[in-house]
Design a protein around this motif. Structure first.
Motif, PDB file in Angstrom:
ATOM      1  N   ALA A   8      36.073  46.304  39.772  1.00 32.75           N
ATOM      2  CA  ALA A   8      36.120  45.026  39.061  1.00 32.75           C
ATOM      3  C   ALA A   8      35.726  43.888  40.005  1.00 32.75           C
ATOM      4  O   ALA A   8      34.988  42.970  39.619  1.00 32.75           O
ATOM      5  N   SER A   9      36.202  43.958  41.239  1.00 33.27           N
ATOM      6  CA  SER A   9      35.860  42.908  42.205  1.00 33.27           C
ATOM      7  C   SER A   9      34.368  42.944  42.524  1.00 33.27           C
ATOM      8  O   SER A   9      33.729  41.892  42.656  1.00 33.27           O
ATOM      9  N   ALA A  10      33.802  44.150  42.639  1.00 36.38           N
ATOM     10  CA  ALA A  10      32.357  44.262  42.913  1.00 36.38           C
ATOM     11  C   ALA A  10      31.556  43.697  41.747  1.00 36.38           C
ATOM     12  O   ALA A  10      30.560  42.987  41.942  1.00 36.38           O
ATOM     13  N   LEU A  11      31.984  43.985  40.541  1.00 34.18           N
ATOM     14  CA  LEU A  11      31.275  43.463  39.373  1.00 34.18           C
ATOM     15  C   LEU A  11      31.422  41.940  39.290  1.00 34.18           C
ATOM     16  O   LEU A  11      30.465  41.241  38.933  1.00 34.18           O
ATOM     17  N   ALA A  12      32.591  41.425  39.640  1.00 32.31           N
ATOM     18  CA  ALA A  12      32.791  39.969  39.621  1.00 32.31           C
ATOM     19  C   ALA A  12      31.769  39.282  40.526  1.00 32.31           C
ATOM     20  O   ALA A  12      31.232  38.220  40.178  1.00 32.31           O
ATOM     21  N   ARG A  13      31.483  39.894  41.678  1.00 37.50           N
ATOM     22  CA  ARG A  13      30.483  39.313  42.591  1.00 37.50           C
ATOM     23  C   ARG A  13      29.110  39.272  41.928  1.00 37.50           C
ATOM     24  O   ARG A  13      28.402  38.269  41.989  1.00 37.50           O
ATOM     25  N   LEU A  14      28.740  40.368  41.277  1.00 39.95           N
ATOM     26  CA  LEU A  14      27.424  40.418  40.624  1.00 39.95           C
ATOM     27  C   LEU A  14      27.341  39.409  39.477  1.00 39.95           C
ATOM     28  O   LEU A  14      26.311  38.751  39.287  1.00 39.95           O
ATOM     29  N   LEU A  15      28.415  39.288  38.715  1.00 39.99           N
ATOM     30  CA  LEU A  15      28.416  38.350  37.589  1.00 39.99           C
ATOM     31  C   LEU A  15      28.286  36.911  38.086  1.00 39.99           C
ATOM     32  O   LEU A  15      27.564  36.100  37.502  1.00 39.99           O
ATOM     33  N   ALA A  16      28.981  36.618  39.181  1.00 39.27           N
ATOM     34  CA  ALA A  16      28.912  35.262  39.736  1.00 39.27           C
ATOM     35  C   ALA A  16      27.508  34.976  40.261  1.00 39.27           C
ATOM     36  O   ALA A  16      26.955  33.894  40.037  1.00 39.27           O
ATOM     37  N   GLN A  17      26.917  35.978  40.945  1.00 34.71           N
ATOM     38  CA  GLN A  17      25.545  35.807  41.457  1.00 34.71           C
ATOM     39  C   GLN A  17      24.571  35.537  40.321  1.00 34.71           C
ATOM     40  O   GLN A  17      23.641  34.755  40.444  1.00 34.71           O
ATOM     41  N   ALA A  18      24.784  36.219  39.189  1.00 34.99           N
ATOM     42  CA  ALA A  18      23.883  36.073  38.049  1.00 34.99           C
ATOM     43  C   ALA A  18      24.223  34.837  37.209  1.00 34.99           C
ATOM     44  O   ALA A  18      23.566  34.579  36.202  1.00 34.99           O
ATOM     45  N   GLU A  19      25.287  34.115  37.628  1.00 39.13           N
ATOM     46  CA  GLU A  19      25.737  32.900  36.948  1.00 39.13           C
ATOM     47  C   GLU A  19      26.060  33.159  35.484  1.00 39.13           C
ATOM     48  O   GLU A  19      25.775  32.340  34.607  1.00 39.13           O
ATOM     49  N   LEU A  20      26.650  34.334  35.243  1.00 42.72           N
ATOM     50  CA  LEU A  20      27.143  34.635  33.898  1.00 42.72           C
ATOM     51  C   LEU A  20      28.569  34.112  33.779  1.00 42.72           C
ATOM     52  O   LEU A  20      29.319  34.113  34.753  1.00 42.72           O
ATOM     53  N   ARG A  21      28.941  33.689  32.591  1.00 42.85           N
ATOM     54  CA  ARG A  21      30.313  33.198  32.395  1.00 42.85           C
ATOM     55  C   ARG A  21      31.228  34.400  32.206  1.00 42.85           C
ATOM     56  O   ARG A  21      31.046  35.182  31.269  1.00 42.85           O
ATOM     57  N   ALA A  22      32.191  34.526  33.080  1.00 39.05           N
ATOM     58  CA  ALA A  22      33.076  35.687  33.034  1.00 39.05           C
ATOM     59  C   ALA A  22      34.483  35.288  33.464  1.00 39.05           C
ATOM     60  O   ALA A  22      34.663  34.351  34.246  1.00 39.05           O
ATOM     61  N   THR A  23      35.458  35.998  32.938  1.00 40.69           N
ATOM     62  CA  THR A  23      36.844  35.837  33.366  1.00 40.69           C
ATOM     63  C   THR A  23      37.371  37.208  33.739  1.00 40.69           C
ATOM     64  O   THR A  23      37.127  38.183  33.026  1.00 40.69           O
ATOM     65  N   LEU A  24      38.081  37.257  34.855  1.00 42.78           N
ATOM     66  CA  LEU A  24      38.662  38.520  35.321  1.00 42.78           C
ATOM     67  C   LEU A  24      40.153  38.492  35.030  1.00 42.78           C
ATOM     68  O   LEU A  24      40.843  37.545  35.403  1.00 42.78           O
ATOM     69  N   SER A  25      40.625  39.526  34.339  1.00 39.39           N
ATOM     70  CA  SER A  25      42.031  39.578  33.944  1.00 39.39           C
ATOM     71  C   SER A  25      42.807  40.559  34.804  1.00 39.39           C
ATOM     72  O   SER A  25      42.412  41.720  34.959  1.00 39.39           O
ATOM     73  N   TYR A  26      43.934  40.074  35.351  1.00 37.26           N
ATOM     74  CA  TYR A  26      44.852  40.932  36.104  1.00 37.26           C
ATOM     75  C   TYR A  26      46.150  41.109  35.320  1.00 37.26           C
ATOM     76  O   TYR A  26      46.610  40.181  34.653  1.00 37.26           O
ATOM     77  N   ALA A  27      46.756  42.294  35.473  1.00 33.68           N
ATOM     78  CA  ALA A  27      48.050  42.527  34.829  1.00 33.68           C
ATOM     79  C   ALA A  27      49.147  41.709  35.498  1.00 33.68           C
ATOM     80  O   ALA A  27      50.150  41.373  34.871  1.00 33.68           O
ATOM     81  N   GLY A  28      48.984  41.413  36.782  1.00 34.26           N
ATOM     82  CA  GLY A  28      50.008  40.668  37.516  1.00 34.26           C
ATOM     83  C   GLY A  28      50.952  41.585  38.274  1.00 34.26           C
ATOM     84  O   GLY A  28      52.104  41.239  38.517  1.00 34.26           O
ATOM     85  N   ARG A  29      50.466  42.774  38.659  1.00 28.41           N
ATOM     86  CA  ARG A  29      51.337  43.745  39.337  1.00 28.41           C
ATOM     87  C   ARG A  29      51.512  43.444  40.824  1.00 28.41           C
ATOM     88  O   ARG A  29      52.477  43.892  41.423  1.00 28.41           O
ATOM     89  N   THR A  30      50.563  42.727  41.425  1.00 28.04           N
ATOM     90  CA  THR A  30      50.706  42.416  42.855  1.00 28.04           C
ATOM     91  C   THR A  30      50.967  40.920  43.014  1.00 28.04           C
ATOM     92  O   THR A  30      50.591  40.109  42.159  1.00 28.04           O
ATOM     93  N   ASP A  31      51.630  40.575  44.118  1.00 27.39           N
ATOM     94  CA  ASP A  31      52.054  39.182  44.309  1.00 27.39           C
ATOM     95  C   ASP A  31      50.872  38.248  44.542  1.00 27.39           C
ATOM     96  O   ASP A  31      50.858  37.126  44.062  1.00 27.39           O
TER      97      ASP A  31
END
Ligand SMILES: NC(=O)c1ccc[n+]([C@@H]2O[C@H](COP(=O)([O-])OP(=O)(O)OC[C@H]3O[C@@H](n4cnc5c(N)ncnc54)[C@H](OP(=O)(O)O)[C@@H]3O)[C@@H](O)[C@H]2O)c1
Length: 244
Positions: A8-31
């Motif tokens: 998911a983190s690797a894809l987030a980088r690609l999406l940001a590079q491509a300037e696509l609008r994206a939101t990454l959702s976390y469950a909130g399991r880590t602090d």
């Protein structure tokens, strides 16, 4: 994007590079979730209904399920919510690990089966499972357990004999060999997560000739699934190598 994984983190980088609008959702399991180049949101959606409503309310057109292969509830919810909201869905996952020469693996279908299979004399077990499931091993209190968590838990694990290491990966094979030797581990228990991030412990076990009890993956509903972030970019109509 439903995240909580390296993919998911690797894809987030690609999406940001491509300037696509994206939101990454976390469950909130880590602090402290890792910083991301796209906006993040944290916490459950409230089941299928909640996720379907979120998809509609935020005018989502594409949903990428990049959760861990053992996040079966979230993945099933994603399939159903995407169907209800009329949103295109793809899963970004990884192939399961398979044993090779030198591996001493036994497979169990799920967590209860793993706990049942530990009946017997005391052993020194590395429990590579994440903190959510660890307390269930109190049903086999005779063993000494080595735990490795990303964060220190608010309450100590309910295991009478354990050592807790707080550390976050990825770990090297040398580090995992050292850890297993230092704690005189004689069994590694883990989930068949696949991918390279958590693989060092398996190579370390092979190196030391140690047995591994491998929990098989949960069943997931039928969905389109790819194993590389670039394949998601292609699905979105953005070839990653052109950077457009
Ligand atoms: N299971 C593992 O071994 C493992 C290992 C490494 C990382 N993770 C990551 O940890 C997270 C939780 O995994 P899990 O096994 O607890 O999931 P799960 O059992 O399938 O999901 C339980 C509930 O947690 C919420 N949830 C899960 N992933 C979410 C996400 N990305 N964004 C928002 N809500 C989410 C959902 O709540 P609502 O129903 O309220 O929406 C879901 O119904 C996931 O992001 C996963 O990728 C899991």
């Amino acid at each position: 994007m439903l995240g909580g994984t390296t993919e998911a983190s690797a894809l987030a980088r690609l999406l940001a590079q491509a300037e696509l609008r994206a939101t990454l959702s976390y469950a909130g399991r880590t602090d402290n979730p890792r910083a991301q180049p796209v906006p993040i949101r944290v916490g459950g959606f409230g089941g299928v209904d909640g996720l379907a409503a979120y998809l509609r309310d935020h005018h989502i057109t594409h949903l990428v399920d990049a959760t861990h292969p053992f996040a079966a509830t979230m993945s099933a919810n994603a399939v159903e919510a995407a169907r209800r909201a009329g949103v295109a869905l793809i899963a970004l996952s990884r192939p399961p690990w398979t044993a090779i020469a030198g591996d001493r693996w036994t497979s169990v279908p799920d967590l209860p089966a793993a706990i049942a299979a530990l009946a017997g004399p005391p052993r020194r077990i590395m429990l590579a499972l994440g903190r959510m499931h660890v307390d269930a091993f109190a049903a086999q209190p005779q063993h000494h357990y080595l735990l490795r968590f990303v964060d220190r838990p608010a309450a100590p694990p309910a295991l009478p004999r354990h050592i807790l290491v707080v550390d976050s990966g990825p770990f090297t094979v040398e580090e995992d060999v050292g850890l297993m030797q230092a704690h005189e581990i004689d069994l590694i228990l883990c989930k068949n997560a696949g991918g390279s991030g958590a693989q060092a412990k398996l190579i370390a076990a092979r190196t030391l000739g140690l047995p591994v009890m491998m929990i098989d993956r949960p069943a997931l509903p039928q969905r389109m699934e790819v194993w590389r972030p670039d394949d998601v970019m292609a699905w979105l109509g953005h070839a990653a190598d052109r950077g457009v």
